[in-house]
Scaffold this motif. Structure first.
Motif, PDB file in Angstrom:
ATOM      1  N   PRO A 199      -5.195  44.893 -45.861  1.00  0.00           N
ATOM      2  CA  PRO A 199      -5.628  45.564 -47.094  1.00  0.00           C
ATOM      3  C   PRO A 199      -5.877  47.062 -46.898  1.00  0.00           C
ATOM      4  CG  PRO A 199      -6.961  43.608 -46.697  1.00  0.00           C
ATOM      5  CD  PRO A 199      -6.116  43.818 -45.498  1.00  0.00           C
ATOM      6  N   LEU A 200      -6.383  47.434 -45.734  1.00  0.00           N
ATOM      7  CA  LEU A 200      -6.640  48.850 -45.473  1.00  0.00           C
ATOM      8  C   LEU A 200      -5.334  49.642 -45.517  1.00  0.00           C
ATOM      9  CD1 LEU A 200      -9.202  50.283 -43.151  1.00  0.00           C
ATOM     10  CD2 LEU A 200      -6.906  51.127 -42.867  1.00  0.00           C
ATOM     11  N   VAL A 201      -4.286  49.128 -44.890  1.00  0.00           N
ATOM     12  CA  VAL A 201      -2.998  49.827 -44.880  1.00  0.00           C
ATOM     13  C   VAL A 201      -2.387  49.842 -46.274  1.00  0.00           C
ATOM     14  CG1 VAL A 201      -0.621  49.681 -44.013  1.00  0.00           C
ATOM     15  CG2 VAL A 201      -2.533  49.441 -42.447  1.00  0.00           C
ATOM     16  N   ILE A 202      -2.469  48.712 -46.981  1.00  0.00           N
ATOM     17  CA  ILE A 202      -1.899  48.647 -48.332  1.00  0.00           C
ATOM     18  C   ILE A 202      -2.581  49.647 -49.260  1.00  0.00           C
ATOM     19  CG2 ILE A 202      -1.740  47.171 -50.382  1.00  0.00           C
ATOM     20  CD1 ILE A 202      -1.138  44.851 -48.459  1.00  0.00           C
ATOM     21  N   ARG A 203      -3.887  49.784 -49.153  1.00  0.00           N
ATOM     22  CA  ARG A 203      -4.617  50.715 -50.023  1.00  0.00           C
ATOM     23  C   ARG A 203      -4.456  52.161 -49.575  1.00  0.00           C
ATOM     24  NH1 ARG A 203      -5.915  53.677 -53.211  1.00  0.00           N
ATOM     25  NH2 ARG A 203      -7.735  53.704 -54.555  1.00  0.00           N
ATOM     26  N   THR A 204      -4.093  52.384 -48.332  1.00  0.00           N
ATOM     27  CA  THR A 204      -3.883  53.734 -47.836  1.00  0.00           C
ATOM     28  C   THR A 204      -2.569  54.325 -48.358  1.00  0.00           C
ATOM     29  OG1 THR A 204      -5.154  53.240 -45.849  1.00  0.00           O
ATOM     30  CG2 THR A 204      -3.706  55.132 -45.737  1.00  0.00           C
ATOM     31  N   ILE A 260     -13.805  62.515 -49.300  1.00  0.00           N
ATOM     32  CA  ILE A 260     -14.684  61.376 -49.022  1.00  0.00           C
ATOM     33  C   ILE A 260     -14.297  60.181 -49.879  1.00  0.00           C
ATOM     34  CG2 ILE A 260     -17.066  60.552 -49.218  1.00  0.00           C
ATOM     35  CD1 ILE A 260     -17.910  63.370 -48.348  1.00  0.00           C
ATOM     36  N   THR A 261     -14.030  60.409 -51.155  1.00  0.00           N
ATOM     37  CA  THR A 261     -13.663  59.292 -52.022  1.00  0.00           C
ATOM     38  C   THR A 261     -12.279  58.744 -51.666  1.00  0.00           C
ATOM     39  OG1 THR A 261     -12.863  60.831 -53.720  1.00  0.00           O
ATOM     40  CG2 THR A 261     -15.124  60.015 -53.925  1.00  0.00           C
ATOM     41  N   LYS A 262     -11.355  59.611 -51.239  1.00  0.00           N
ATOM     42  CA  LYS A 262     -10.035  59.143 -50.824  1.00  0.00           C
ATOM     43  C   LYS A 262     -10.123  58.309 -49.550  1.00  0.00           C
ATOM     44  CE  LYS A 262      -6.245  61.607 -51.410  1.00  0.00           C
ATOM     45  NZ  LYS A 262      -5.589  60.870 -52.473  1.00  0.00           N
ATOM     46  N   ALA A 263     -11.016  58.660 -48.649  1.00  0.00           N
ATOM     47  CA  ALA A 263     -11.181  57.887 -47.415  1.00  0.00           C
ATOM     48  C   ALA A 263     -11.963  56.598 -47.670  1.00  0.00           C
ATOM     49  CB  ALA A 263     -11.888  58.734 -46.367  1.00  0.00           C
ATOM     50  N   ALA A 264     -12.876  56.633 -48.615  1.00  0.00           N
ATOM     51  CA  ALA A 264     -13.714  55.459 -48.878  1.00  0.00           C
ATOM     52  C   ALA A 264     -12.923  54.320 -49.509  1.00  0.00           C
ATOM     53  CB  ALA A 264     -14.881  55.840 -49.782  1.00  0.00           C
ATOM     54  N   ALA A 265     -11.941  54.639 -50.329  1.00  0.00           N
ATOM     55  CA  ALA A 265     -11.195  53.593 -51.036  1.00  0.00           C
ATOM     56  C   ALA A 265     -10.499  52.621 -50.075  1.00  0.00           C
ATOM     57  CB  ALA A 265     -10.212  54.216 -52.014  1.00  0.00           C
ATOM     58  N   PRO A 266      -9.700  53.078 -49.119  1.00  0.00           N
ATOM     59  CA  PRO A 266      -9.086  52.120 -48.190  1.00  0.00           C
ATOM     60  C   PRO A 266     -10.106  51.398 -47.309  1.00  0.00           C
ATOM     61  CG  PRO A 266      -7.920  54.206 -48.104  1.00  0.00           C
ATOM     62  CD  PRO A 266      -9.148  54.413 -48.927  1.00  0.00           C
TER      63      PRO A 266
END
Length: 140
Positions: A31-36, A102-108
């Motif tokens: 999920p982390l990679v997919i959301r990144t 910060i928000t872009k990093a927090a999402a994944p």
């Protein structure tokens, strides 16, 4: 020489642990990679309405007013997800990065944590094996 042996022993331990917990790591990494991917494709632009309207202004308040003042104003109004604000505020204090970064990093990261939560639910709550629990993560 002893330092090199200690490092090799530590790497061997990490390798053994990661091989024993492959499904757990995949439930976080997938999920982390997919959301990144959308975050990378969007470049510097934020994704989502809530990022621009709610989360980034809160992070900016933390940077300008400080963590205590931002949380005081936050708790004076009823917000639906206070844990997200706590995590974003701590990220702003710890890194000093711009609000959109910060928000872009927090999402994944949050999406990866959601995968971990689903895996844990499958393993503990539903008493499923590792493969079924990973399948639950991949389906959702």
């Amino acid at each position: 020489m002893q330092v090199a042996q200690g490092v090799l022993k530590g790497l061997s331990t990490v390798k053994r642990w990661s091989l024993a917990h492959t499904y757990l790591l995949l439930s976080i990494a997938t999920p982390l990679v997919i959301r990144t991917i959308p975050e990378i494709l969007a470049g510097p632009w934020p994704l989502g309405f809530d990022t621009v309207w709610v989360y980034a202004p809160f992070v900016k308040d933390v940077e300008t007013e400080g963590l205590g003042s931002a949380f005081a104003s936050f708790f004076s109004v009823n917000h639906p997800a206070p844990l997200v604000y706590v995590l974003l505020g701590l990220g702003a204090v710890a890194t000093g990065a711009p609000p959109f970064a910060i928000t872009k990093a927090a999402a994944p990261l949050l999406y990866g944590f959601l995968g971990l939560s689903l895996y844990y639910f499958g393993r503990r709550g539903l008493q499923w094996d590792q493969r079924k629990s990973l399948f639950l993560v991949l389906v959702t």
